[in-house]
Design a protein around this motif. Structure first.
Motif, PDB file in Angstrom:
ATOM      1  N   ALA A  66      11.876   3.267  -2.774  1.00 51.57           N
ATOM      2  CA  ALA A  66      11.975   2.023  -2.017  1.00 51.57           C
ATOM      3  C   ALA A  66      13.269   1.901  -1.220  1.00 51.57           C
ATOM      4  CB  ALA A  66      11.842   0.828  -2.963  1.00 51.57           C
ATOM      5  N   SER A  68      15.617   2.182   1.970  1.00 50.78           N
ATOM      6  CA  SER A  68      15.282   1.999   3.379  1.00 50.78           C
ATOM      7  C   SER A  68      15.168   3.365   4.050  1.00 50.78           C
ATOM      8  CB  SER A  68      16.367   1.173   4.072  1.00 50.78           C
ATOM      9  OG  SER A  68      16.474  -0.104   3.473  1.00 50.78           O
ATOM     10  N   SER A  71      18.085   5.713   5.465  1.00 50.94           N
ATOM     11  CA  SER A  71      19.348   5.114   5.036  1.00 50.94           C
ATOM     12  C   SER A  71      20.422   6.184   4.924  1.00 50.94           C
ATOM     13  CB  SER A  71      19.176   4.389   3.701  1.00 50.94           C
ATOM     14  OG  SER A  71      18.647   5.257   2.720  1.00 50.94           O
ATOM     15  N   SER A  78      13.804   8.258   0.363  1.00 50.88           N
ATOM     16  CA  SER A  78      12.914   7.141   0.636  1.00 50.88           C
ATOM     17  C   SER A  78      11.494   7.624   0.931  1.00 50.88           C
ATOM     18  CB  SER A  78      13.442   6.321   1.821  1.00 50.88           C
ATOM     19  OG  SER A  78      13.587   7.150   2.962  1.00 50.88           O
ATOM     20  N   GLY A  80       7.841   5.913   2.457  1.00 49.60           N
ATOM     21  CA  GLY A  80       7.186   4.742   3.040  1.00 49.60           C
ATOM     22  C   GLY A  80       6.134   4.165   2.112  1.00 49.60           C
ATOM     23  N   VAL A  81       5.821   2.891   2.297  1.00 49.71           N
ATOM     24  CA  VAL A  81       4.906   2.193   1.389  1.00 49.71           C
ATOM     25  C   VAL A  81       3.544   2.872   1.330  1.00 49.71           C
ATOM     26  CG1 VAL A  81       3.701   0.025   0.937  1.00 49.71           C
ATOM     27  CG2 VAL A  81       6.088  -0.015   1.670  1.00 49.71           C
ATOM     28  N   ARG A 136      19.234  -0.179  -0.066  1.00 46.42           N
ATOM     29  CA  ARG A 136      18.104  -0.788  -0.769  1.00 46.42           C
ATOM     30  C   ARG A 136      18.094  -2.284  -0.466  1.00 46.42           C
ATOM     31  NH1 ARG A 136      20.225   3.053  -4.171  1.00 46.42           N
ATOM     32  NH2 ARG A 136      18.728   4.570  -5.017  1.00 46.42           N
ATOM     33  N   THR A 137      16.920  -2.812  -0.195  1.00 56.09           N
ATOM     34  CA  THR A 137      16.811  -4.240   0.070  1.00 56.09           C
ATOM     35  C   THR A 137      15.750  -4.857  -0.841  1.00 56.09           C
ATOM     36  OG1 THR A 137      15.096  -4.026   1.782  1.00 56.09           O
ATOM     37  CG2 THR A 137      17.412  -3.862   2.490  1.00 56.09           C
ATOM     38  N   ASN A 140      12.179  -4.766   0.964  1.00 60.42           N
ATOM     39  CA  ASN A 140      11.485  -3.482   0.987  1.00 60.42           C
ATOM     40  C   ASN A 140      10.985  -3.106  -0.409  1.00 60.42           C
ATOM     41  OD1 ASN A 140      10.658  -1.151   2.553  1.00 60.42           O
ATOM     42  ND2 ASN A 140      12.178   0.019   1.396  1.00 60.42           N
ATOM     43  N   THR A 141      11.782  -3.419  -1.416  1.00 59.52           N
ATOM     44  CA  THR A 141      11.369  -3.142  -2.797  1.00 59.52           C
ATOM     45  C   THR A 141      10.145  -3.962  -3.169  1.00 59.52           C
ATOM     46  OG1 THR A 141      13.653  -2.646  -3.402  1.00 59.52           O
ATOM     47  CG2 THR A 141      12.145  -3.152  -5.189  1.00 59.52           C
ATOM     48  N   PHE A 143       7.759  -4.855  -1.190  1.00 59.75           N
ATOM     49  CA  PHE A 143       6.579  -4.233  -0.580  1.00 59.75           C
ATOM     50  C   PHE A 143       6.052  -3.097  -1.459  1.00 59.75           C
ATOM     51  CE2 PHE A 143       8.428  -5.595   3.728  1.00 59.75           C
ATOM     52  CZ  PHE A 143       7.640  -6.734   3.746  1.00 59.75           C
ATOM     53  N   HIS A 144       6.953  -2.306  -2.017  1.00 56.67           N
ATOM     54  CA  HIS A 144       6.533  -1.211  -2.891  1.00 56.67           C
ATOM     55  C   HIS A 144       5.901  -1.756  -4.174  1.00 56.67           C
ATOM     56  CE1 HIS A 144       8.901   1.247  -0.172  1.00 56.67           C
ATOM     57  NE2 HIS A 144       8.503   2.334  -0.796  1.00 56.67           N
TER      58      HIS A 144
END
Length: 296
Positions: A66, A68, A71, A78, A80-81, A136-137, A140-141, A143-144
């Motif tokens: 998760a 970014s 990054s 990372s 993607g979802v 890490r945000t 975004n976490t 969404f995972h």
């Protein structure tokens, strides 16, 4: 000179024994650490000691997935979802897993929340040139974590939602923004208490994971709860075994479970001919080599 205790070896032949397989990233790796206030892996081993007849596959990913995309600093791990969810689908639907049928209980664990402030502190200490760019945000976490929920609904695999469990204890309603742990939200001491560096678990984080796992097992497979499982090895007060160890006249004699008093405090679990043992016998055979016994 060998003592009488060294003359006897207890060898119990077991089959179809169950286990937990924990499959994941650094959160799973550190779940066995002796340096936390609560060890998730050790707690599972303890509560199912001598009892496990069921097989669990617990899958927990996302701490690094998760991150970014693109990054800076360090290896970009990372995912993607969409790729993240696709990879998990392969894991739970793989023919080698499906071949076990109902003999394996699969559990998906959502990506846990992150605390951006603690993540930033940790990242800046490791990568001084990182600046103020978060790797890490919270968004975004989230969404995972939702991708794991959606996959569980699609496949029928139970989901342990540690993301919502942690945020619920912070007082979040799972709907409003900003999310706890984000820079836009106030510092949340409860969330920070679960995360040692912003994403890996503290002892309290592992304690919550263990509690949620037991709740899920009781809901989905109550027969697999530790209190509902028979002993597969005799308890410390199994009198026949104890007597064999201390009786100098019993020089390696063969004994069967249940010859004298019941093990497990007289409960009768694990006795020869019982339904729990399915008619299998556990024999005391061989000799001690030093004080080391062998389990075959």
């Amino acid at each position: 000179m060998a003592s009488s205790r060294q003359q006897v070896q207890h060898t119990y032949t077991l089959s179809d024994h169950g286990c937990f397989v924990l499959y994941g990233d650094s959160i799973i790796q550190q779940s066995f650490s002796p340096y936390t206030t609560f060890s998730f892996g050790a707690a599972l081993a303890d509560i199912y000691a001598r009892k496990a007849r069921v097989k669990f596959l617990l899958i927990m990913f996302g701490a690094d997935d998760a991150r970014s995309l693109g990054s800076p600093s360090g290896l970009d791990q990372s995912v993607g979802v969409e790729d993240f969810q696709r990879n998990l689908r392969y894991m739970v639907c793989d023919p080698s897993v499906k071949a076990h049928g109902e003999n394996v209980h699969i559990i998906l664990v959502t990506t846990p929340p992150v605390d951006e402030r603690k993540c930033m502190e940790n990242d800046q200490a490791e990568y001084p040139n990182l600046g103020q760019t978060p790797r890490r945000t919270a968004a975004n976490t989230a969404f995972h974590a939702q991708a794991v929920r959606d996959l569980g609904e699609e496949t029928g695999v139970p989901v342990l939602d540690i993301h919502r469990a942690m945020l619920a204890l912070t007082g979040h309603d799972h709907l409003s923004v900003p999310l706890p742990g984000s820079m836009e939200a106030a510092t949340n001491a409860t969330l920070q208490s679960f995360l040692v560096d912003g994403f890996n678990f503290s002892g309290e984080g592992y304690r919550l994971l263990f509690t949620e796992l037991m709740v899920l097992i009781e809901r989905e497979w109550p027969e697999a709860m530790p209190n509902n499982l028979p002993l597969r090895l005799p308890a410390w007060d199994f009198h026949s075994a104890r007597k064999t160890e201390v009786d100098e006249r019993s020089k390696g004699e063969t004994l069967e479970w249940g010859e004298e008093e019941n093990g497990a405090g007289g409960s009768g679990r694990g006795m020869v001919g019982s339904e729990n043992m399915q008619g299998k016998k556990a024999l005391v055979v061989g000799k001690f080599e030093g004080f080391v016994s062998e389990v075959r």
